[in-house]
Design a protein around this motif. Structure first.
Motif, PDB file in Angstrom:
ATOM      1  N   ALA A 107       0.766  -1.271   0.038  1.00  0.00           N
ATOM      2  CA  ALA A 107       0.141  -0.052   0.021  1.00  0.00           C
ATOM      3  C   ALA A 107       0.787   1.200   0.101  1.00  0.00           C
ATOM      4  O   ALA A 107       0.446   2.314  -0.822  1.00  0.00           O
ATOM      5  CB  ALA A 107      -0.752  -0.006   1.324  1.00  0.00           C
ATOM      6  N   GLU A 108       2.072   1.135   0.502  1.00  0.00           N
ATOM      7  CA  GLU A 108       2.723   2.382   0.740  1.00  0.00           C
ATOM      8  C   GLU A 108       3.596   2.577  -0.422  1.00  0.00           C
ATOM      9  O   GLU A 108       3.837   3.715  -0.898  1.00  0.00           O
ATOM     10  CB  GLU A 108       3.851   2.198   2.035  1.00  0.00           C
ATOM     11  CG  GLU A 108       3.123   2.361   3.265  1.00  0.00           C
ATOM     12  CD  GLU A 108       4.239   2.126   4.546  1.00  0.00           C
ATOM     13  OE1 GLU A 108       5.438   1.646   4.236  1.00  0.00           O
ATOM     14  OE2 GLU A 108       4.089   1.728   5.569  1.00  0.00           O
ATOM     15  N   ASP A 109       3.809   1.404  -1.224  1.00  0.00           N
ATOM     16  CA  ASP A 109       4.569   1.768  -2.528  1.00  0.00           C
ATOM     17  C   ASP A 109       3.520   1.689  -3.574  1.00  0.00           C
ATOM     18  O   ASP A 109       3.934   1.604  -4.721  1.00  0.00           O
ATOM     19  CB  ASP A 109       5.535   0.346  -2.467  1.00  0.00           C
ATOM     20  CG  ASP A 109       6.580   0.484  -1.585  1.00  0.00           C
ATOM     21  OD1 ASP A 109       6.805   1.559  -1.210  1.00  0.00           O
ATOM     22  OD2 ASP A 109       7.375  -0.423  -1.562  1.00  0.00           O
ATOM     23  N   ASP A 110       2.322   1.974  -3.389  1.00  0.00           N
ATOM     24  CA  ASP A 110       1.335   2.054  -4.367  1.00  0.00           C
ATOM     25  C   ASP A 110       1.079   0.916  -5.282  1.00  0.00           C
ATOM     26  O   ASP A 110       0.893   0.908  -6.510  1.00  0.00           O
ATOM     27  CB  ASP A 110       1.325   3.315  -5.232  1.00  0.00           C
ATOM     28  CG  ASP A 110       0.309   3.813  -5.769  1.00  0.00           C
ATOM     29  OD1 ASP A 110      -0.954   3.403  -5.431  1.00  0.00           O
ATOM     30  OD2 ASP A 110       0.230   4.408  -6.924  1.00  0.00           O
ATOM     31  N   ARG A 111       1.390  -0.362  -4.706  1.00  0.00           N
ATOM     32  CA  ARG A 111       1.166  -1.486  -5.453  1.00  0.00           C
ATOM     33  C   ARG A 111      -0.334  -2.312  -4.978  1.00  0.00           C
ATOM     34  O   ARG A 111      -0.037  -3.417  -4.622  1.00  0.00           O
ATOM     35  CB  ARG A 111       2.179  -2.443  -5.047  1.00  0.00           C
ATOM     36  CG  ARG A 111       3.784  -2.095  -5.628  1.00  0.00           C
ATOM     37  CD  ARG A 111       4.799  -3.135  -5.430  1.00  0.00           C
ATOM     38  NE  ARG A 111       4.815  -3.823  -4.177  1.00  0.00           N
ATOM     39  CZ  ARG A 111       5.791  -3.532  -3.253  1.00  0.00           C
ATOM     40  NH1 ARG A 111       6.858  -2.673  -3.615  1.00  0.00           N
ATOM     41  NH2 ARG A 111       5.682  -3.864  -2.008  1.00  0.00           N
ATOM     42  N   THR A 112      -1.155  -1.404  -5.253  1.00  0.00           N
ATOM     43  CA  THR A 112      -2.669  -2.081  -4.811  1.00  0.00           C
ATOM     44  C   THR A 112      -3.514  -1.632  -6.018  1.00  0.00           C
ATOM     45  O   THR A 112      -3.163  -1.217  -6.797  1.00  0.00           O
ATOM     46  CB  THR A 112      -3.066  -1.244  -3.653  1.00  0.00           C
ATOM     47  OG1 THR A 112      -3.184   0.262  -4.008  1.00  0.00           O
ATOM     48  CG2 THR A 112      -2.226  -1.511  -2.491  1.00  0.00           C
ATOM     49  N   VAL A 113      -4.588  -2.458  -5.792  1.00  0.00           N
ATOM     50  CA  VAL A 113      -5.658  -2.531  -6.863  1.00  0.00           C
ATOM     51  C   VAL A 113      -6.969  -1.926  -6.140  1.00  0.00           C
ATOM     52  O   VAL A 113      -7.275  -2.578  -5.127  1.00  0.00           O
ATOM     53  CB  VAL A 113      -5.949  -3.616  -7.574  1.00  0.00           C
ATOM     54  CG1 VAL A 113      -7.131  -3.651  -8.762  1.00  0.00           C
ATOM     55  CG2 VAL A 113      -4.700  -4.320  -8.025  1.00  0.00           C
ATOM     56  N   SER A 114      -7.667  -0.998  -6.586  1.00  0.00           N
ATOM     57  CA  SER A 114      -8.804  -0.549  -5.923  1.00  0.00           C
ATOM     58  C   SER A 114      -9.775  -1.663  -5.897  1.00  0.00           C
ATOM     59  O   SER A 114      -9.983  -2.883  -6.544  1.00  0.00           O
ATOM     60  CB  SER A 114      -9.531   0.473  -6.773  1.00  0.00           C
ATOM     61  OG  SER A 114     -10.106  -0.108  -7.846  1.00  0.00           O
ATOM     62  N   ALA A 115     -10.544  -1.568  -4.823  1.00  0.00           N
ATOM     63  CA  ALA A 115     -11.616  -2.546  -4.449  1.00  0.00           C
ATOM     64  C   ALA A 115     -12.707  -2.754  -5.712  1.00  0.00           C
ATOM     65  O   ALA A 115     -13.187  -3.751  -6.093  1.00  0.00           O
ATOM     66  CB  ALA A 115     -12.385  -2.207  -3.100  1.00  0.00           C
ATOM     67  N   SER A 116     -13.076  -1.687  -6.298  1.00  0.00           N
ATOM     68  CA  SER A 116     -13.975  -1.521  -7.313  1.00  0.00           C
ATOM     69  C   SER A 116     -13.322  -2.466  -8.692  1.00  0.00           C
ATOM     70  O   SER A 116     -14.047  -3.194  -9.343  1.00  0.00           O
ATOM     71  CB  SER A 116     -14.448  -0.234  -7.994  1.00  0.00           C
ATOM     72  OG  SER A 116     -13.281   0.443  -8.281  1.00  0.00           O
TER      73      SER A 116
END
Length: 85
Positions: free
Chosen positions: A58-67
């Motif tokens: 999450a801190e490194d912006d390696r996430t995908v939005s829930a939608s």
């Protein structure tokens, strides 16, 4: 060798487990208890590591939005329903 004061309540419970034949000895009960604690601690350590990895992602912006995740799941399961029809 470990000597432990379990207190009256736990000592009584251990004695009852041995008396009913569930375990052969007090030592057997205590070994089982320590094994269970060890398993729980191992699972908790794995959970802590997974949480740490997730926070770093999450801190490194390696996430995908829930939608986006929900959209992919909906597409996947709609495809499965259509292939069974």
């Amino acid at each position: 060798m470990i000597s432990a004061d379990l207190g009256r309540k736990l000592e009584g419970y251990v004695a009852q487990l041995v008396k009913t034949g569930r375990y052969n000895s007090k030592s057997e009960v205590l070994r089982e208890g320590v094994r269970l604690v060890q398993e729980r601690e191992t699972r908790l350590a794995a959970l802590d590591a997974a949480i740490a990895r997730g926070l770093m992602d999450a801190e490194d912006d390696r996430t995908v939005s829930a939608s986006e995740v929900f959209d992919r799941l909906e597409f996947k399961y709609q495809s499965l329903v259509q292939t069974k029809e």
